[in-house]
Scaffold this motif. Structure first.
Motif, PDB file in Angstrom:
ATOM      1  N   TYR A   1       0.819  -1.207   0.000  1.00 52.44           N
ATOM      2  CA  TYR A   1       0.000   0.000   0.000  1.00 52.44           C
ATOM      3  C   TYR A   1       0.859   1.266   0.000  1.00 52.44           C
TER       4      TYR A   1
ATOM      5  N   ASP B   1      -8.929   0.774   9.767  1.00 49.55           N
ATOM      6  CA  ASP B   1      -7.608   0.537   9.201  1.00 49.55           C
ATOM      7  C   ASP B   1      -7.405  -0.811   8.511  1.00 49.55           C
ATOM      8  N   TYR B   2      -6.244  -0.872   7.842  1.00 48.61           N
ATOM      9  CA  TYR B   2      -5.940  -1.912   6.865  1.00 48.61           C
ATOM     10  C   TYR B   2      -5.831  -3.304   7.460  1.00 48.61           C
TER      11      TYR B   2
ATOM     12  N   GLN C   1      -9.630  -5.197   6.879  1.00 50.39           N
ATOM     13  CA  GLN C   1     -10.352  -4.882   5.646  1.00 50.39           C
ATOM     14  C   GLN C   1     -11.427  -5.911   5.278  1.00 50.39           C
TER      15      GLN C   1
ATOM     16  N   ASN D   1      -9.644   3.914   6.178  1.00 49.40           N
ATOM     17  CA  ASN D   1      -8.297   3.417   5.885  1.00 49.40           C
ATOM     18  C   ASN D   1      -7.287   4.514   6.216  1.00 49.40           C
TER      19      ASN D   1
END
Length: 469
Positions: A78, A120-121, A124, A143
């Motif tokens: 990312y 947040d990631y 997901q 995110n």
């Protein structure tokens, strides 16, 4: 605070907790999270108006789900593959399992027709899992890191599953408009769904099994800080005296430069040190006139990439200090530990120039913390154009951190900038940070999320509404 199971609990110092804790309190909310200790089970407990629901992780979960998939697969991917991601199927399996655990915990404590905001990631997959478990819920996701362009994102073997997981939310928030655009392109490429502007149309079925279209909002909501808390600390005479003391301890150099980062390869610490070292080598700076304070907080020290980065940074610092420092005048003051907030604000006040040289950053709240702390309307912020904060803090000196010569020029411009220009730039920066604080961020996200709620759902109170009362 005391935990229900004995021992003490300490509140996380992170910005996310600071942002959301008041929101939890005014809504009698529940915070579902990992307590930070592996292989321990804790019962839910109440603290300051919020219900804390611990989700346990084993040492193997921490290794595979957190250090592995979250931080050695997703994090580098990312962040534009600044470091090479690792793809391991057992890490992915752990990520699925832990996300399911979080979804089940949230489903078990959410009230009927309630709202869940996933952060947040690392989580997901939770929105889609939660929608399957509790279709009555309104679900938001934010995110905190960038979302990459499709050409990079497409490397991920589980790219469809991640996007499908996110599309379980009613509103998906990103730091920058470009991140929301990258997500919309991924949706179109992977699923062919309509994704125009901030609206994604997702095929679904209603409770009777008839085909319908769900509308998902995917747009940017740039996060911020509790700016007033930094202002209050910066106005404290004890903190101001500590700032003066820091400068005295450094030998009262003409210019104090400051970098504050987690020790992470995305932060551009090596690029910053290289630029500073070259200015010393060229004789355009001397250690007697200028010093760089680099605070590098420990980060993910069990991950090999981070251990190697620490060695690289500390070797560079040692070489520069050995070549250009003198007795009583180190060129770089390198500090590999964290500091409490009052000490950080004192450092912000002591620094003439703040260097934020991230190679890729979702936002970079340190830039905003520096600005909020400068109640004297002084200081110069040098800010990477690849940090999300660059979209908002346009009165900073914006740089490309890969351009070492450009960074060197920006440092010299900052050092020589007239007081009148410093004041004008800082006042513009402060207006932005103070007006767009963390309360405005949470309220703007939740206002959009509230518009997706079904009729009859209990109202969710924003901090703006709570203060109005």
């Amino acid at each position: 605070m005391e935990g229900k199971d004995g021992g003490s609990w300490q509140r996380s110092p992170g910005g996310l907790v600071t942002a959301l804790e008041p929101l939890m309190s005014v809504n009698d909310g529940a915070w579902v999270g990992w307590p930070g200790i592996a292989d321990r089970e804790f019962e839910p407990f109440e603290n300051e108006g919020a219900w804390l629901v611990p989700v346990s992780l084993s040492e193997q979960d921490v290794a595979d789900y957190y250090e592995g998939f979250s931080n050695d697969t997703l994090w580098p991917l990312y962040h534009d593959v600044i470091a090479q991601p690792s793809y391991h199927r057992e890490w992915w399996e752990s990520y699925v399992e832990v996300n399911r655990r979080f979804a089940e915990a949230a489903a078990s404590v959410a009230e009927d027709l309630g709202t869940v905001w996933v952060q947040d990631y690392q989580l997901q997959l939770v929105p889609a899992m939660l929608r399957e478990l509790r279709p009555d819920l309104t679900i938001g996701f934010f995110n905190h890191i960038p979302f990459p362009a499709y050409g990079i994102y497409s490397q991920l073997p589980w790219r469809r599953q991640i996007v499908q997981g996110l599309l379980g939310a009613d509103v998906i928030g990103f730091q920058r408009n470009a991140d929301a655009g990258n997500f919309a392109r991924a949706v179109r490429r992977l699923f062919g769904y309509s994704a125009k502007g901030s609206v994604v149309e997702v095929p679904a079925t209603d409770t009777d099994g008839r085909p319908i279209v769900r509308t998902v909002i995917a747009r940017h909501f740039p996060i911020s800080i509790d700016a007033s808390a930094y202002e209050r600390l910066a106005a404290d005479p004890a903190v101001q005296e500590r700032a003066r003391e820091i400068r005295r301890e450094l030998g009262n150099p003409k210019t104090v430069m400051l970098g504050v980062d987690r020790l992470d390869y995305t932060k551009g610490i090596g690029h910053r040190i290289k630029a500073f070292g070259e200015l010393l080598e060229e004789g355009r700076l001397t250690a007697e006139d200028a010093i760089l304070i680099q605070v590098a907080s420990p980060s993910r020290e069990r991950v090999e990439t981070y251990r190697a980065l620490r060695d690289e940074i500390e070797l560079a610092v040692g070489r520069i200090n050995g070549d250009y420092g003198s007795i009583g005048h180190a060129a770089i003051s390198y500090l590999h530990h964290s500091y409490p907030r009052p000490e950080m604000v004192a450092l912000f006040l002591a620094a003439d120039v703040m260097l934020v040289t991230a190679l890729r950053d979702g936002m970079n709240l340190v830039a905003k913390e520096y600005v909020a702390s400068r109640v004297d309307d002084d200081g110069v912020l040098i800010l990477s154009e690849f940090a999300g904060a660059a979209d908002e803090l346009k009165s900073a000196l914006l740089i490309n951190p890969h351009d070492i010569d450009g960074m060197k020029d920006a440092i010299l411009i900052a050092m020589a900038m007239p007081k009148r220009e410093r004041t004008a730039r800082m006042r513009a920066l402060r207006r932005r940070v103070l007006e767009h604080d963390v309360e405005r961020w949470s309220s703007s996200f939740l206002s959009v999320l509230a518009r997706t709620r079904p009729a009859g759902a209990p109202a969710l109170e924003t901090l703006d509404e709570a203060h109005a009362e």
